[in-house]
Design a protein around this motif. Sequence first.
Motif, PDB file in Angstrom:
ATOM      1  N   ASN A 378       0.902  -1.150   0.000  1.00 27.43           N
ATOM      2  CA  ASN A 378       0.000   0.000   0.000  1.00 27.43           C
ATOM      3  C   ASN A 378       0.941   1.200   0.000  1.00 27.43           C
ATOM      4  OD1 ASN A 378      -1.489   1.912   2.555  1.00 27.43           O
ATOM      5  ND2 ASN A 378      -2.524   1.577   0.620  1.00 27.43           N
ATOM      6  N   GLY A 379       0.547   2.294  -0.596  1.00 28.04           N
ATOM      7  CA  GLY A 379       1.442   3.444  -0.557  1.00 28.04           C
ATOM      8  C   GLY A 379       1.150   4.422  -1.669  1.00 28.04           C
ATOM      9  N   LEU A 380       1.846   5.552  -1.586  1.00 30.76           N
ATOM     10  CA  LEU A 380       1.646   6.624  -2.549  1.00 30.76           C
ATOM     11  C   LEU A 380       2.908   6.828  -3.367  1.00 30.76           C
ATOM     12  CD1 LEU A 380      -0.275   9.021  -3.413  1.00 30.76           C
ATOM     13  CD2 LEU A 380       1.076  10.422  -1.847  1.00 30.76           C
ATOM     14  N   GLY A 381       2.811   6.599  -4.671  1.00 33.32           N
ATOM     15  CA  GLY A 381       3.918   6.897  -5.566  1.00 33.32           C
ATOM     16  C   GLY A 381       3.871   8.393  -5.855  1.00 33.32           C
ATOM     17  N   ALA A 382       4.924   9.121  -5.457  1.00 32.56           N
ATOM     18  CA  ALA A 382       4.879  10.580  -5.597  1.00 32.56           C
ATOM     19  C   ALA A 382       6.257  11.131  -5.935  1.00 32.56           C
ATOM     20  CB  ALA A 382       4.388  11.198  -4.289  1.00 32.56           C
ATOM     21  N   LEU A 383       6.252  12.352  -6.449  1.00 37.12           N
ATOM     22  CA  LEU A 383       7.514  13.059  -6.716  1.00 37.12           C
ATOM     23  C   LEU A 383       7.968  13.694  -5.423  1.00 37.12           C
ATOM     24  CD1 LEU A 383       6.343  14.915  -9.943  1.00 37.12           C
ATOM     25  CD2 LEU A 383       8.101  13.141  -9.866  1.00 37.12           C
ATOM     26  N   ASP A 384       9.199  13.452  -5.001  1.00 38.82           N
ATOM     27  CA  ASP A 384       9.710  14.054  -3.775  1.00 38.82           C
ATOM     28  C   ASP A 384      10.699  15.159  -4.121  1.00 38.82           C
ATOM     29  OD1 ASP A 384       8.324  12.352  -2.048  1.00 38.82           O
ATOM     30  OD2 ASP A 384       9.936  10.870  -2.014  1.00 38.82           O
ATOM     31  N   THR A 385      10.724  16.193  -3.272  1.00 38.61           N
ATOM     32  CA  THR A 385      11.692  17.269  -3.488  1.00 38.61           C
ATOM     33  C   THR A 385      12.700  17.291  -2.343  1.00 38.61           C
ATOM     34  OG1 THR A 385       9.888  18.523  -4.420  1.00 38.61           O
ATOM     35  CG2 THR A 385      11.891  19.765  -3.923  1.00 38.61           C
ATOM     36  N   VAL A 386      13.970  17.308  -2.711  1.00 39.36           N
ATOM     37  CA  VAL A 386      15.004  17.414  -1.674  1.00 39.36           C
ATOM     38  C   VAL A 386      15.281  18.901  -1.467  1.00 39.36           C
ATOM     39  CG1 VAL A 386      17.338  16.719  -0.986  1.00 39.36           C
ATOM     40  CG2 VAL A 386      16.007  15.262  -2.540  1.00 39.36           C
ATOM     41  N   GLU A 387      15.046  19.379  -0.231  1.00 37.83           N
ATOM     42  CA  GLU A 387      15.251  20.804   0.072  1.00 37.83           C
ATOM     43  C   GLU A 387      16.745  21.120   0.157  1.00 37.83           C
ATOM     44  OE1 GLU A 387      12.685  22.654   0.018  1.00 37.83           O
ATOM     45  OE2 GLU A 387      11.117  21.140   0.241  1.00 37.83           O
ATOM     46  N   ALA A 388      17.060  22.417   0.184  1.00 34.74           N
ATOM     47  CA  ALA A 388      18.466  22.831   0.225  1.00 34.74           C
ATOM     48  C   ALA A 388      19.194  22.230   1.426  1.00 34.74           C
ATOM     49  CB  ALA A 388      18.549  24.360   0.268  1.00 34.74           C
ATOM     50  N   ASP A 389      18.482  22.052   2.533  1.00 39.14           N
ATOM     51  CA  ASP A 389      19.137  21.485   3.732  1.00 39.14           C
ATOM     52  C   ASP A 389      19.110  19.956   3.730  1.00 39.14           C
ATOM     53  OD1 ASP A 389      16.503  20.893   4.189  1.00 39.14           O
ATOM     54  OD2 ASP A 389      16.380  21.854   6.161  1.00 39.14           O
ATOM     55  N   GLY A 390      18.663  19.392   2.637  1.00 37.62           N
ATOM     56  CA  GLY A 390      18.674  17.931   2.508  1.00 37.62           C
ATOM     57  C   GLY A 390      17.396  17.263   3.005  1.00 37.62           C
ATOM     58  N   SER A 391      16.478  18.022   3.611  1.00 37.06           N
ATOM     59  CA  SER A 391      15.266  17.391   4.145  1.00 37.06           C
ATOM     60  C   SER A 391      14.259  17.087   3.025  1.00 37.06           C
ATOM     61  CB  SER A 391      14.623  18.274   5.217  1.00 37.06           C
ATOM     62  OG  SER A 391      14.237  19.495   4.628  1.00 37.06           O
ATOM     63  N   ILE A 392      13.426  16.117   3.270  1.00 35.22           N
ATOM     64  CA  ILE A 392      12.363  15.750   2.316  1.00 35.22           C
ATOM     65  C   ILE A 392      11.067  15.709   3.103  1.00 35.22           C
ATOM     66  CG2 ILE A 392      11.513  13.934   0.751  1.00 35.22           C
ATOM     67  CD1 ILE A 392      14.745  13.195   0.835  1.00 35.22           C
ATOM     68  N   ASN A 393      10.211  16.686   2.830  1.00 35.13           N
ATOM     69  CA  ASN A 393       9.009  16.830   3.657  1.00 35.13           C
ATOM     70  C   ASN A 393       7.811  16.207   2.949  1.00 35.13           C
ATOM     71  OD1 ASN A 393      10.431  18.260   5.696  1.00 35.13           O
ATOM     72  ND2 ASN A 393      10.533  19.964   4.230  1.00 35.13           N
ATOM     73  N   ASP A 394       7.685  14.915   3.100  1.00 33.59           N
ATOM     74  CA  ASP A 394       6.664  14.181   2.351  1.00 33.59           C
ATOM     75  C   ASP A 394       5.358  14.051   3.147  1.00 33.59           C
ATOM     76  OD1 ASP A 394       7.980  12.526   4.147  1.00 33.59           O
ATOM     77  OD2 ASP A 394       7.895  10.742   2.885  1.00 33.59           O
TER      78      ASP A 394
END
Length: 478
Positions: A378-394
């Motif tokens: 189960n899950g969501l296939g999505a585009l993730d963005t890596v922020e300048a500080d390296g975090s990924i706020n999904d």
Amino acid sequence: MKTFRKDFFWGGATAANQFEGAWNVDGKGPSVSDMCTTGSKDTPKRITATIEENTLYPSHEAIDFYHHYKEDIKLFADMGFNVFRFSIAWTRIFPTGMEKEPNEAGLKFYDNVIDECRKYNIEPFITISHYEMPYALVEKYNGWYGRECIELFERYCHAIFDRYKDKVVYWLTFNEINAGTMPMGNVLSLGTVQGYTGPITGVKDDPKIRYQALHHQFVASARVVKYAHENYPQFKMGNMICFMTTYPATCKPDDMLKAQREMRMKNWFCSDIMVRGYYPEYADRYFEENDINIKMEEGDLEILKEGTVDFYTFSYYMSICASTDENEKLTGGNLMGGVKNPYLEASDWGWQIDPKGLRWTLNSIYDRYHIPMMVVENGLGALDTVEADGSINDDYRIDYLRKHILEMKEAVKDGVDLMGYTPWGCIDLVSASTGEMAKRYGFIYVDKHDDGTGTLSRSKKKSFDWFKSVIESNGENI
Ligand code: BG6
């Protein structure tokens, strides 16, 4: 009021061909997936007969779990997993599927993976065949259409059962076996693409071949389940269905009947055979109307009865509608799309998001079979963005998973015996439908991109800590 069992399985799910890489290392042979090029939402993957130069084959390196398994399993342990669903690549154990003896290097690799899981008290939960039939069997037998594959599959299963008997309990025979009820199954699960090259959507579909091949998978599954029960009574054997919950688009009786037909042949048919042990009556009419005559050998029907599974597992991503009105708007999907549901939103890939549908589905399956169940994808296939500080706020992923877990909880209150939950692609991996890396599901981000570049470094997304706390609280802190 009931809640999740104390020993509830919390973890994640993967498949060898989508994350191991090392496609030709240590004696591994090519599988169907290794012959598939990359694709995208709009451009289908292609199957090639030989490996073309300067062409990207996403399974060849994938995220290279083969060389990162220690690091990855440690991250799973940090997240609190007590189970990890992964598949064994048939072609690591029998490179062409036809050797007499297994490949020791392949067996050793899975020894290492299983031992690493056990080190952290993570239960290894193994899919025996997940969309990666040996390509040599495609060439020789037209995949599962060839009855010979039954014995070859048994040989493979005996080798892994005998080797891992003391350290593995849970086994699923075929991933999403009902893929074989749909044209996409030719490529994904049946390997009925002998001599075909070109876009995976262009395979000429012949339901007569497909259902014959599927019959061979049923017999193979039942035989190995019986073998396991007789030789290793501690094993627990499960099926695995891609559940595409299908609502009638309206309460018009014709729509009701159409939805029922689709539910039967696409969602219930395979598990009716694997759980109850016989071909359901409704299939006869479908076979008659489609001129399908499955060739069976003596003993086939008996073995189906003798090799029924102990528990039921399924993947659930979305729901669709069925309508008799040809002008209805359509929506996308994994193995198939359907008619759009006006009450639901969809992911970037057009998969309709329907958490309540999961509760409905759990209840319906349990009503029918009354055996323990598990949501193994189960899950969501999505585009993730890596922020300048390296975090990924999904947060979108957290939102999707949270809503589905809450509905699983409701289903448990409704009386469903639920064993566990392993969201798909707990670490980013290659998409099965499109071959993309950009369609990410993970709690763990992998620096790997659609053009094949990337350092393969791993980092935690926001959902990592969220899921960790869900697991710690057995689903209370959500
Ligand atoms: C399931 C398969 O159908 O869906 C997985 O068992 C697959 O192999 C998953 O990866 C998600 O689909 P996709 O196409 O987004 O990778």
